[in-house]
Design a protein around this motif. Structure first.
Motif, PDB file in Angstrom:
ATOM      1  N   CYS A  46      -5.205   1.999  -7.268  1.00  0.00           N
ATOM      2  CA  CYS A  46      -6.037   3.170  -7.509  1.00  0.00           C
ATOM      3  C   CYS A  46      -6.198   3.927  -6.194  1.00  0.00           C
ATOM      4  O   CYS A  46      -6.722   3.383  -5.217  1.00  0.00           O
ATOM      5  CB  CYS A  46      -7.408   2.754  -8.052  1.00  0.00           C
ATOM      6  SG  CYS A  46      -8.416   4.175  -8.528  1.00  0.00           S
ATOM      7  N   ARG A  82     -15.919   1.488  -7.822  1.00  0.00           N
ATOM      8  CA  ARG A  82     -16.302   1.644  -9.226  1.00  0.00           C
ATOM      9  C   ARG A  82     -15.093   1.795 -10.146  1.00  0.00           C
ATOM     10  O   ARG A  82     -15.062   1.277 -11.253  1.00  0.00           O
ATOM     11  CB  ARG A  82     -17.183   2.892  -9.376  1.00  0.00           C
ATOM     12  CG  ARG A  82     -18.576   2.782  -8.809  1.00  0.00           C
ATOM     13  CD  ARG A  82     -19.436   3.973  -9.269  1.00  0.00           C
ATOM     14  NE  ARG A  82     -18.815   5.257  -8.964  1.00  0.00           N
ATOM     15  CZ  ARG A  82     -19.003   5.928  -7.832  1.00  0.00           C
ATOM     16  NH1 ARG A  82     -19.788   5.440  -6.899  1.00  0.00           N
ATOM     17  NH2 ARG A  82     -18.409   7.085  -7.628  1.00  0.00           N
ATOM     18  N   GLU A  83     -14.087   2.508  -9.683  1.00  0.00           N
ATOM     19  CA  GLU A  83     -13.026   2.962 -10.585  1.00  0.00           C
ATOM     20  C   GLU A  83     -11.822   2.027 -10.657  1.00  0.00           C
ATOM     21  O   GLU A  83     -11.121   2.002 -11.660  1.00  0.00           O
ATOM     22  CB  GLU A  83     -12.530   4.347 -10.133  1.00  0.00           C
ATOM     23  CG  GLU A  83     -13.578   5.428 -10.199  1.00  0.00           C
ATOM     24  CD  GLU A  83     -13.838   5.869 -11.641  1.00  0.00           C
ATOM     25  OE1 GLU A  83     -12.950   5.692 -12.495  1.00  0.00           O
ATOM     26  OE2 GLU A  83     -14.938   6.384 -11.905  1.00  0.00           O
ATOM     27  N   ALA A  84     -11.534   1.344  -9.562  1.00  0.00           N
ATOM     28  CA  ALA A  84     -10.294   0.571  -9.522  1.00  0.00           C
ATOM     29  C   ALA A  84     -10.358  -0.604 -10.496  1.00  0.00           C
ATOM     30  O   ALA A  84     -11.310  -1.385 -10.466  1.00  0.00           O
ATOM     31  CB  ALA A  84     -10.034   0.077  -8.109  1.00  0.00           C
ATOM     32  N   GLU A  85      -9.338  -0.715 -11.323  1.00  0.00           N
ATOM     33  CA  GLU A  85      -9.300  -1.840 -12.269  1.00  0.00           C
ATOM     34  C   GLU A  85      -8.759  -3.082 -11.594  1.00  0.00           C
ATOM     35  O   GLU A  85      -9.150  -4.200 -11.921  1.00  0.00           O
ATOM     36  CB  GLU A  85      -8.392  -1.514 -13.462  1.00  0.00           C
ATOM     37  CG  GLU A  85      -8.784  -0.269 -14.238  1.00  0.00           C
ATOM     38  CD  GLU A  85      -8.057   0.960 -13.746  1.00  0.00           C
ATOM     39  OE1 GLU A  85      -7.482   0.892 -12.634  1.00  0.00           O
ATOM     40  OE2 GLU A  85      -8.056   1.983 -14.436  1.00  0.00           O
ATOM     41  N   GLY A  86      -7.838  -2.898 -10.680  1.00  0.00           N
ATOM     42  CA  GLY A  86      -7.194  -4.028 -10.036  1.00  0.00           C
ATOM     43  C   GLY A  86      -7.731  -4.261  -8.639  1.00  0.00           C
ATOM     44  O   GLY A  86      -8.749  -3.685  -8.230  1.00  0.00           O
ATOM     45  N   GLU A  87      -7.031  -5.085  -7.909  1.00  0.00           N
ATOM     46  CA  GLU A  87      -7.508  -5.453  -6.580  1.00  0.00           C
ATOM     47  C   GLU A  87      -7.041  -4.478  -5.492  1.00  0.00           C
ATOM     48  O   GLU A  87      -7.503  -4.544  -4.361  1.00  0.00           O
ATOM     49  CB  GLU A  87      -7.015  -6.866  -6.230  1.00  0.00           C
ATOM     50  CG  GLU A  87      -5.500  -6.973  -6.167  1.00  0.00           C
ATOM     51  CD  GLU A  87      -5.036  -8.354  -5.730  1.00  0.00           C
ATOM     52  OE1 GLU A  87      -4.221  -8.928  -6.454  1.00  0.00           O
ATOM     53  OE2 GLU A  87      -5.486  -8.831  -4.670  1.00  0.00           O
ATOM     54  N   ARG A 146      -8.857  -4.450  -2.037  1.00  0.00           N
ATOM     55  CA  ARG A 146     -10.271  -4.066  -2.026  1.00  0.00           C
ATOM     56  C   ARG A 146     -11.039  -4.820  -0.927  1.00  0.00           C
ATOM     57  O   ARG A 146     -11.927  -4.266  -0.279  1.00  0.00           O
ATOM     58  CB  ARG A 146     -10.865  -4.420  -3.398  1.00  0.00           C
ATOM     59  CG  ARG A 146     -12.140  -3.733  -3.738  1.00  0.00           C
ATOM     60  CD  ARG A 146     -12.693  -4.356  -5.008  1.00  0.00           C
ATOM     61  NE  ARG A 146     -11.910  -4.035  -6.182  1.00  0.00           N
ATOM     62  CZ  ARG A 146     -12.313  -3.207  -7.133  1.00  0.00           C
ATOM     63  NH1 ARG A 146     -13.477  -2.618  -7.031  1.00  0.00           N
ATOM     64  NH2 ARG A 146     -11.584  -2.984  -8.196  1.00  0.00           N
TER      65      ARG A 146
END
Lengths: 312, 356
Positions: free
Chosen positions: A10, A96-101, A161
């Protein structure tokens, strides 16, 4: 075991409501270039969001209907004179937005010409804990595909992240000088592996310098203070780097003194601006050299062509 | 598609804004935010970059502007085929090196030669008539062919083994060739190189002057013949017709001709003389000629000088191998402590100092 689906990334950026890029003889191709940039960021598991001050959101949505926009209630206008978005706000949005690492930053006027294989390679390296960064390729016209590599700046950052959480980007905003140098340097100072990619995959349409001297001086002040704060805890590491560099202690001391002489208000005294610009340039070059120790090129196995050349 | 479809190739970027090792360069400059150095005033410039790479690879020389007439590039004496490409206002000279160019080397020594320099036209305190400019280089990039990771370092060849065998400190004291000066003179239309060492010292040997002649050839490919008899050495009777650097099959480089010498001292001394020539050659090449014109090409033939460089590197490797063998089979400190009776260096050499 290798995952079947490459890791998602992301990216966060901050697309301005309007972009100007004068290209002779065509005129202003800024809108065209911005659309190309926006269209290039996603793909193969990658997505991008644009973080903007609330006042910009409506106009931006109208100009780029497919763009994911996240509005924030503040900007760096009071500090830097323009409504830049704080890097910390970009990081918060990514949290908040990132689905993955994997998360990242990209400058909003960068077109990513990355093949799926290149994206996968970058994501895999970041997943191993590295901060992967790109130099940009300078174009003079949107029709160009190749141009000189600009070694004195970084325009795409991909990282886990967990690395993002360790970086101290307080006071830096997207669009302000030095943020890219500081992000790479801060990662290195914290022991995060930095991988610099010098493939021609981050394209930039050249333009005159847009940043102000005042902002340059303000931002270098942040870098110098942070270096000073990091020095105490990194004295041993610094001594090792000096040894590896072959730099003698006198040279290092002179450099320290010069960097310490940077006056954050250039009007504060005689030769203030000259000292700032000379020493600031030296400091920037030293950071570039440090980061370039980790330079790589992504190539296809068994071939010598850059990955981008194999992309489309 | 997964990440391992592409390889991470490390690249070493050598920015000419920083300290460099080499000759024929002006101080660094900045133009439009890009750092670079002009070569000059001679048409040859050299860059020595610490670099270890066991095999082939590729490199790039980034120029801030194209050079009319092209550029010749040599890596450790090996001529490179240049593939230029324009990148905006800049030009990149790409080249690929064969494994032989870096074999046994821990330095990538690049020579960059332009057909001629041009006058900048802007007088400066250092050059009242204006600087003579060759090529404006921003950076040099070296990429080892190894697909992943940095090339491992290790003491694996004779160059590393010799000091391990006999000790660095002892080598520096007893096998280092010292001279107040080395002169190299191209002779016979560049086919030979006359070497003269003045005030030469090597262990117990001390000579006011020693000359010999080098010729390319010997094993058909960048070989070297060192001939002490062909040179003028008044007062000395050196019966050595030639020591040849040869490549005897899979054994690698070796010196051929030392075995005919009765004295171990002489064998070691000649090997040491050949081993230590590349440094003086480099200094001679980068020395100012005429009115401060560093980078002028002595003899005017860069490819020939590059061939000499390759041959001298091979001579160093071969001599090191020979010295390692001599060190393994004899008591070198004792051998080198005095010039023996019957030495090819004769009485002149024997009048020397004693080295303990």
């Amino acid at each position: 075991m290798r995952p079947l689906v490459p890791p998602a990334v992301c990216l966060a950026t901050s697309v301005p409501p309007a972009l100007k890029r004068e290209v002779a003889p065509a005129g202003d191709l800024g809108a065209l270039w911005q659309r190309r940039c926006v269209a290039s960021w996603g793909g193969t598991g990658w997505r991008a969001i644009s973080v903007n001050p609330e006042a910009e959101a409506a106009a931006l949505a109208a100009a780029h209907p497919g763009l994911e926009i996240r509005a924030v209630g503040r900007s760096a206008e009071a500090e830097y004179g323009r409504p830049f978005v704080w890097i910390d706000d970009l990081f918060a949005a990514l949290e908040r937005e990132a689905e993955g690492e994997l998360v990242g930053l990209v400058n909003s006027d960068i077109e990513l010409a990355m093949s799926p294989a290149e994206r996968a390679a970058v994501a895999a390296r970041a997943r191993d804990g590295a901060l992967v960064i790109y130099n940009r390729t300078e174009l003079r016209h949107p029709g160009q595909r190749i141009g000189p590599l600009y070694r004195y700046g970084y325009d795409l950052f991909v990282m886990p992240r967990a690395v993002m959480r360790r970086l101290d980007m307080r006071g830096f905003a997207l669009g302000v000088p030095w943020w890219d140098y500081w992000m790479a340097l801060d990662a290195l100072l914290r022991g995060v592996p930095v991988v610099l990619v010098q493939n021609p995959s981050a394209r930039h349409l050249a333009h005159a310098q847009a940043w102000s001297t005042r902002n340059w001086e303000r931002a270098i002040g942040l870098v110098v203070r942070r270096i000073g704060a990091a020095r105490a805890r990194l004295e041993a590491e610094r001594a090792r780097l000096l040894r590896e560099d072959g730099a003698d202690m006198l040279t290092a001391t002179v450099m320290d003194t010069l960097v310490g002489a940077i006056r954050f208000d250039a009007r504060a005294g005689y030769m203030g601006a000259q000292i700032n610009h000379g020493v600031g340039t030296l400091l920037g070059l030293a950071i570039v050299r440090l980061v370039e120790r980790h330079a790589h090129r992504l190539v296809a196995a068994g071939q010598d062509a850059p990955a981008e050349g194999l992309a489309a | 598609m997964t990440g391992d479809a592409l390889l991470w190739r490390p690249r070493q970027v050598h920015d000419l804004m920083f300290r460099i090792d080499g000759f024929g360069w002006y101080p660094p400059e900045l133009r439009d935010g890009i750092g670079f150095r002009w070569s000059g005033p001679g048409r040859l410039a050299s860059l020595r970059i610490p670099f270890r790479c066991g095999g082939a690879g590729r490199g790039e020389i980034h120029l801030v502007e194209p050079v009319p007439g092209g550029v010749e590039v040599f890596l450790n004496g090996h001529p490179m085929t240049i593939e230029p490409r324009s990148e905006g206002a800049m030009e990149v000279l790409g080249f690929a090196w064969p494994a032989a160019a870096m074999a046994g080397q821990d330095v990538a020594e690049l020579w960059i030669a332009v057909p001629e320099t041009r006058a900048e036209g802007m007088p400066s305190p250092d050059a009242p008539g204006g600087r003579r400019l060759g090529v404006a280089v921003s950076c040099v990039v070296l990429e080892p062919g190894a697909a992943e990771g940095r090339v491992p370092e290790g003491a694996t060849d004779a160059e590393d083994a010799l000091p391990l065998l006999i000790g660095r400190r002892w080598m520096a004291r007893h096998l280092a060739v010292e001279a107040s000066g080395f002169a190299f003179t191209p002779a016979e239309d560049g086919e030979a190189l006359e070497v003269t060492a003045t005030a030469l010292r090597l262990a117990a040997l001390s000579l006011p002057r020693l000359a010999w002649r080098l010729r390319l050839g010997g094993d058909g490919e960048a070989g070297l013949v060192a001939d002490w008899r062909a040179a003028d050495n008044p007062g000395l009777a050196l019966p050595v017709a030639g020591v040849v650097v040869a490549a005897p099959g899979d054994d690698g480089l070796a010196l051929d001709g030392l075995d005919g010498l009765a004295s171990a001292f002489d064998r070691v001394a000649l090997a040491a003389l050949l081993r230590d020539l590349i440094g003086p050659f480099r200094r001679w090449l980068g020395a100012p000629r005429g009115v401060g014109a560093v980078g002028d090409v002595p003899g005017g033939d860069v490819p020939r000088l590059a061939a000499w460089q390759v041959a001298l590197h091979r001579a160093r490797a071969a001599a090191t191998r020979s010295l390692a063998a001599l060190a393994a089979e004899s008591d070198l400190p004792a051998v080198m402590s005095r010039v023996p009776a019957g030495s090819i260096f004769g009485a002149a050499g024997a009048a020397a100092r004693a080295v303990g």
